[in-house]
Design an enzyme around this catalytic site. Structure first.
Site, PDB file in Angstrom:
ATOM      1  N   ASP A   1      62.176  62.476 -20.302  1.00  0.00           N
ATOM      2  CA  ASP A   1      62.749  61.363 -19.535  1.00  0.00           C
ATOM      3  C   ASP A   1      63.037  60.210 -20.488  1.00  0.00           C
ATOM      4  OD1 ASP A   1      63.460  59.374 -17.749  1.00  0.00           O
ATOM      5  OD2 ASP A   1      61.893  59.880 -16.307  1.00  0.00           O
TER       6      ASP A   1
ATOM      7  N   ARG B   1      64.846  57.460 -19.684  1.00  0.00           N
ATOM      8  CA  ARG B   1      65.346  56.289 -18.970  1.00  0.00           C
ATOM      9  C   ARG B   1      64.630  55.009 -19.378  1.00  0.00           C
ATOM     10  NH1 ARG B   1      65.450  58.869 -13.032  1.00  0.00           N
ATOM     11  NH2 ARG B   1      63.599  59.849 -13.895  1.00  0.00           N
TER      12      ARG B   1
END
Ligand SMILES: [Zn+2]
EC number: 3.5.4.25
Length: 198
Positions: A127, A129
């Site tokens: 991930d 983000r």
């Protein structure tokens, strides 16, 4: 200093009601992001909110590989029903790896990898983000605290750590289908997503 600047606002009529569309630009990269706002979200009461990462395939191309499009629609409907809330539309396709790498990852998944293994095989973290811009967008919109629609506990922790308290987590369970069953169970097992046991 804020990582984003608020650039423009307009009305945005949708099948579920008229939102205010707010455009942001990321200071470092020049990337654009958007927010949909309904009602007064500057109140001291926790505001219904969704931090939605862009998913071109799910949001616009009706993909059943994930649950993004269904969650986007459910979140907009919930905000419209409440008459008040905010949805951040953050341009971080494929948990931050971009559209082309997401298609490469889908190709690996077609051959049996799960979503985390595929990202790692391509040299990315599971991930990528960045939630700083999300918190800065909420601060620019003067949101004080959230009732956050998510199944992802990382988002709750991220918002808390950037100074946006989350008073309540509102689960979003829409969009499970035979094509995304394995993807959703990987999110539950490897990325700690919270899904109701079925
Ligand atoms: Zn998706």
């Amino acid at each position: 200093m804020s990582s984003i600047s608020l650039v423009a606002k307009s009305k945005l009529p949708t099948p579920w009601g008229t939102f205010t569309l707010v455009g942001f630009q990321e200071t470092g990269t020049g990337k654009d992001h958007a927010a949909l706002v309904m009602g007064d979200i500057t109140t001291d009461e926790p505001v219904l909110g969704r931090i939605h990462s862009e998913c071109l395939t799910g949001d616009a191309l009706f993909s059943l590989r994930c649950d993004c499009g269904f969650q986007l629609q459910a979140a907009m409907q919930n905000i419209a029903k409440a008459g008040c809330g905010v949805l951040l539309y953050v341009r971080q396709e494929g948990r931050g790896i971009g559209l082309l790498n997401k298609i490469r990852a889908y190709h690996l998944q077609d051959q049996g990898a799960d979503t985390v293994e595929a990202n790692v095989a391509l040299g990315f973290a599971a991930d990528m983000r960045d939630y700083t811009i999300c918190a800065d967008m909420l601060k620019a919109l003067e949101v004080k605290s959230l009732r956050l629609m998510t199944n992802n506990p990382r988002k709750l922790k991220a918002m808390e750590s950037f100074g946006i308290p989350v008073a309540e987590r509102v689960p979003l369970q829409e969009g499970r289908n035979p094509h995304n069953e394995f993807y959703l169970s990987t999110k539950a097992n490897k990325l700690d997503h919270l899904f109701k046991k079925t």
